[in-house]
Motif scaffolding. Sequence first.
Motif, PDB file in Angstrom:
ATOM      1  N   ILE A 236     -32.293  47.947   9.798  1.00 50.97           N
ATOM      2  CA  ILE A 236     -31.790  46.310  10.291  1.00 50.97           C
ATOM      3  C   ILE A 236     -32.741  45.392   9.707  1.00 50.97           C
ATOM      4  CG2 ILE A 236     -30.830  45.135  11.860  1.00 50.97           C
ATOM      5  CD1 ILE A 236     -31.129  47.673  13.659  1.00 50.97           C
ATOM      6  N   LEU A 237     -31.761  44.807   9.293  1.00 48.61           N
ATOM      7  CA  LEU A 237     -32.394  43.008   8.366  1.00 48.61           C
ATOM      8  C   LEU A 237     -31.209  42.180   9.025  1.00 48.61           C
ATOM      9  CD1 LEU A 237     -33.890  42.163   5.858  1.00 48.61           C
ATOM     10  CD2 LEU A 237     -32.619  42.705   4.986  1.00 48.61           C
ATOM     11  N   GLN A 238     -31.800  41.114   9.090  1.00 45.85           N
ATOM     12  CA  GLN A 238     -31.075  40.383   9.536  1.00 45.85           C
ATOM     13  C   GLN A 238     -31.375  38.636   8.110  1.00 45.85           C
ATOM     14  OE1 GLN A 238     -29.572  39.102  13.229  1.00 45.85           O
ATOM     15  NE2 GLN A 238     -29.185  37.526  12.920  1.00 45.85           N
ATOM     16  N   VAL A 239     -30.501  38.416   7.792  1.00 48.05           N
ATOM     17  CA  VAL A 239     -30.728  37.069   6.275  1.00 48.05           C
ATOM     18  C   VAL A 239     -31.018  35.666   7.032  1.00 48.05           C
ATOM     19  CG1 VAL A 239     -29.977  36.647   4.316  1.00 48.05           C
ATOM     20  CG2 VAL A 239     -29.619  38.684   5.450  1.00 48.05           C
TER      21      VAL A 239
ATOM     22  N   ILE B 267     -22.984  47.247   6.820  1.00 39.45           N
ATOM     23  CA  ILE B 267     -23.141  48.751   7.425  1.00 39.45           C
ATOM     24  C   ILE B 267     -22.991  50.126   5.750  1.00 39.45           C
ATOM     25  CG2 ILE B 267     -22.731  48.516   9.690  1.00 39.45           C
ATOM     26  CD1 ILE B 267     -20.442  49.846   9.353  1.00 39.45           C
ATOM     27  N   SER B 268     -23.509  50.793   5.952  1.00 33.89           N
ATOM     28  CA  SER B 268     -23.466  51.639   4.818  1.00 33.89           C
ATOM     29  C   SER B 268     -24.462  53.159   5.588  1.00 33.89           C
ATOM     30  CB  SER B 268     -24.100  50.904   3.845  1.00 33.89           C
ATOM     31  OG  SER B 268     -24.205  52.016   2.783  1.00 33.89           O
ATOM     32  N   ILE B 269     -23.636  54.045   5.114  1.00 34.37           N
ATOM     33  CA  ILE B 269     -24.197  55.611   5.177  1.00 34.37           C
ATOM     34  C   ILE B 269     -25.219  55.619   4.412  1.00 34.37           C
ATOM     35  CG2 ILE B 269     -24.473  57.890   5.414  1.00 34.37           C
ATOM     36  CD1 ILE B 269     -22.915  57.213   8.110  1.00 34.37           C
ATOM     37  N   ALA B 270     -23.884  55.855   2.583  1.00 33.60           N
ATOM     38  CA  ALA B 270     -24.551  56.238   1.628  1.00 33.60           C
ATOM     39  C   ALA B 270     -24.809  55.551   0.438  1.00 33.60           C
ATOM     40  CB  ALA B 270     -23.718  58.023   1.413  1.00 33.60           C
ATOM     41  N   TYR B 271     -24.444  53.968   0.284  1.00 32.30           N
ATOM     42  CA  TYR B 271     -24.305  53.855  -1.058  1.00 32.30           C
ATOM     43  C   TYR B 271     -25.634  53.832  -1.374  1.00 32.30           C
ATOM     44  CZ  TYR B 271     -23.405  50.100  -3.277  1.00 32.30           C
ATOM     45  OH  TYR B 271     -22.874  49.365  -4.925  1.00 32.30           O
TER      46      TYR B 271
ATOM     47  N   ALA C 212     -24.582  35.504   4.031  1.00 35.07           N
ATOM     48  CA  ALA C 212     -24.642  34.194   4.670  1.00 35.07           C
ATOM     49  C   ALA C 212     -25.353  34.300   5.735  1.00 35.07           C
ATOM     50  CB  ALA C 212     -23.534  34.176   5.757  1.00 35.07           C
ATOM     51  N   PRO C 213     -25.799  33.217   5.872  1.00 36.90           N
ATOM     52  CA  PRO C 213     -27.757  33.307   7.043  1.00 36.90           C
ATOM     53  C   PRO C 213     -26.969  33.469   8.364  1.00 36.90           C
ATOM     54  CG  PRO C 213     -26.786  30.851   5.796  1.00 36.90           C
ATOM     55  CD  PRO C 213     -25.625  31.622   4.914  1.00 36.90           C
ATOM     56  N   GLY C 214     -27.678  34.469   8.787  1.00 37.49           N
ATOM     57  CA  GLY C 214     -27.471  35.554   9.633  1.00 37.49           C
ATOM     58  C   GLY C 214     -26.591  36.482   9.811  1.00 37.49           C
ATOM     59  N   THR C 215     -26.150  37.272   8.943  1.00 39.42           N
ATOM     60  CA  THR C 215     -26.164  38.070   8.192  1.00 39.42           C
ATOM     61  C   THR C 215     -27.306  39.572   8.662  1.00 39.42           C
ATOM     62  OG1 THR C 215     -24.751  37.486   6.744  1.00 39.42           O
ATOM     63  CG2 THR C 215     -24.711  39.676   6.378  1.00 39.42           C
ATOM     64  N   ARG C 216     -26.561  40.966   9.209  1.00 36.82           N
ATOM     65  CA  ARG C 216     -26.972  41.390   9.351  1.00 36.82           C
ATOM     66  C   ARG C 216     -26.482  42.783   8.768  1.00 36.82           C
ATOM     67  NH1 ARG C 216     -25.969  44.400  13.869  1.00 36.82           N
ATOM     68  NH2 ARG C 216     -28.603  44.645  14.697  1.00 36.82           N
ATOM     69  N   VAL C 217     -27.784  43.686   7.818  1.00 32.20           N
ATOM     70  CA  VAL C 217     -27.875  44.158   7.098  1.00 32.20           C
ATOM     71  C   VAL C 217     -28.471  46.037   7.913  1.00 32.20           C
ATOM     72  CG1 VAL C 217     -27.652  45.612   5.212  1.00 32.20           C
ATOM     73  CG2 VAL C 217     -27.855  42.291   5.186  1.00 32.20           C
TER      74      VAL C 217
ATOM     75  N   ILE D  42     -19.841  49.225   3.104  1.00 36.22           N
ATOM     76  CA  ILE D  42     -20.445  49.868   1.555  1.00 36.22           C
ATOM     77  C   ILE D  42     -19.814  51.351   1.482  1.00 36.22           C
ATOM     78  CG2 ILE D  42     -21.630  49.161   0.046  1.00 36.22           C
ATOM     79  CD1 ILE D  42     -20.383  46.640   0.850  1.00 36.22           C
ATOM     80  N   GLY D  43     -18.745  51.244   0.505  1.00 36.31           N
ATOM     81  CA  GLY D  43     -18.839  52.542   0.144  1.00 36.31           C
ATOM     82  C   GLY D  43     -18.904  53.761   0.824  1.00 36.31           C
ATOM     83  N   THR D  44     -17.513  53.339   1.521  1.00 34.19           N
ATOM     84  CA  THR D  44     -17.236  54.002   2.732  1.00 34.19           C
ATOM     85  C   THR D  44     -16.358  55.451   2.811  1.00 34.19           C
ATOM     86  OG1 THR D  44     -16.181  54.009   4.808  1.00 34.19           O
ATOM     87  CG2 THR D  44     -15.024  53.172   2.953  1.00 34.19           C
ATOM     88  N   GLY D  45     -16.285  56.378   1.627  1.00 31.33           N
ATOM     89  CA  GLY D  45     -16.153  57.231   0.851  1.00 31.33           C
ATOM     90  C   GLY D  45     -14.844  57.579   1.692  1.00 31.33           C
ATOM     91  N   GLY D  46     -15.507  58.596   2.778  1.00 36.05           N
ATOM     92  CA  GLY D  46     -14.007  58.989   3.772  1.00 36.05           C
ATOM     93  C   GLY D  46     -14.229  58.684   4.947  1.00 36.05           C
ATOM     94  N   GLY D  47     -14.747  56.919   4.738  1.00 37.89           N
ATOM     95  CA  GLY D  47     -14.583  56.534   6.032  1.00 37.89           C
ATOM     96  C   GLY D  47     -15.811  56.450   6.777  1.00 37.89           C
TER      97      GLY D  47
END
Length: 208
Positions: A205-208, A139-143, A158-163, A77-82
């Motif tokens: 880390i969050l597992q939904v 995943i996100s570094i700077a969002y 969804a259920p089980g999604t990791r952040v 999310i908000g990857t910018g330059g990758g």
Amino acid sequence: MKPENLQLLQAGLVELDLKPATEAFERLVGYHDFLLEYNQHVNLTGFRDEQESVIKNLLNALAPWRFVDAARATADIGTGGGMPGLPLAIVLGMERMSLVESKQKKCDFLRAACEKFAPEVEVLQEDVNGINRSFGQIISIAYGTLAKLLQATSHMRAPGTRVLAWKGRLQSVESEIAECRKPQRGWKVEPFEVPGLDAERHLCILQV
């Protein structure tokens, strides 16, 4: 890449216990060279010095690799330059990586970079709110803050999604977790070290 920075990257990967195939390593270096070259015309990263960029872009993105599930459909999310999606996809062989970026000029770069160095990676030129599918890993570094990240991606989980969120000082991390709604405070905070960087780094880390 200058020889001394090539050695810095190689040593950093060894320290992280990452052993990419020669072809993957060459693609990682090619991507980084392309990033800094393109950055002269489009603002993709604030790290313009090559050595600083190797450490704060590449090695920072890759440092917590053990916590990343390379098999999951993943949205950066908000990857910018990758970052961190492209280095992770190249080194870990992640074939289900989607880079989410709303700005046209950055997406032009990302598409060109993926075509050259990571053809399996998808670029989604969308505001996060416009994504209409779910992912197994976000995943996100700077969002933004953890609360902002969760709010923005609620429809993508969804259920089980990791952040997974790359963060800095523990004190700031604890403040961000406190801002999250109570049911979403189940964050696991893992410290990680970036070779060559003298700074606190934590992966949330969050597992939904």
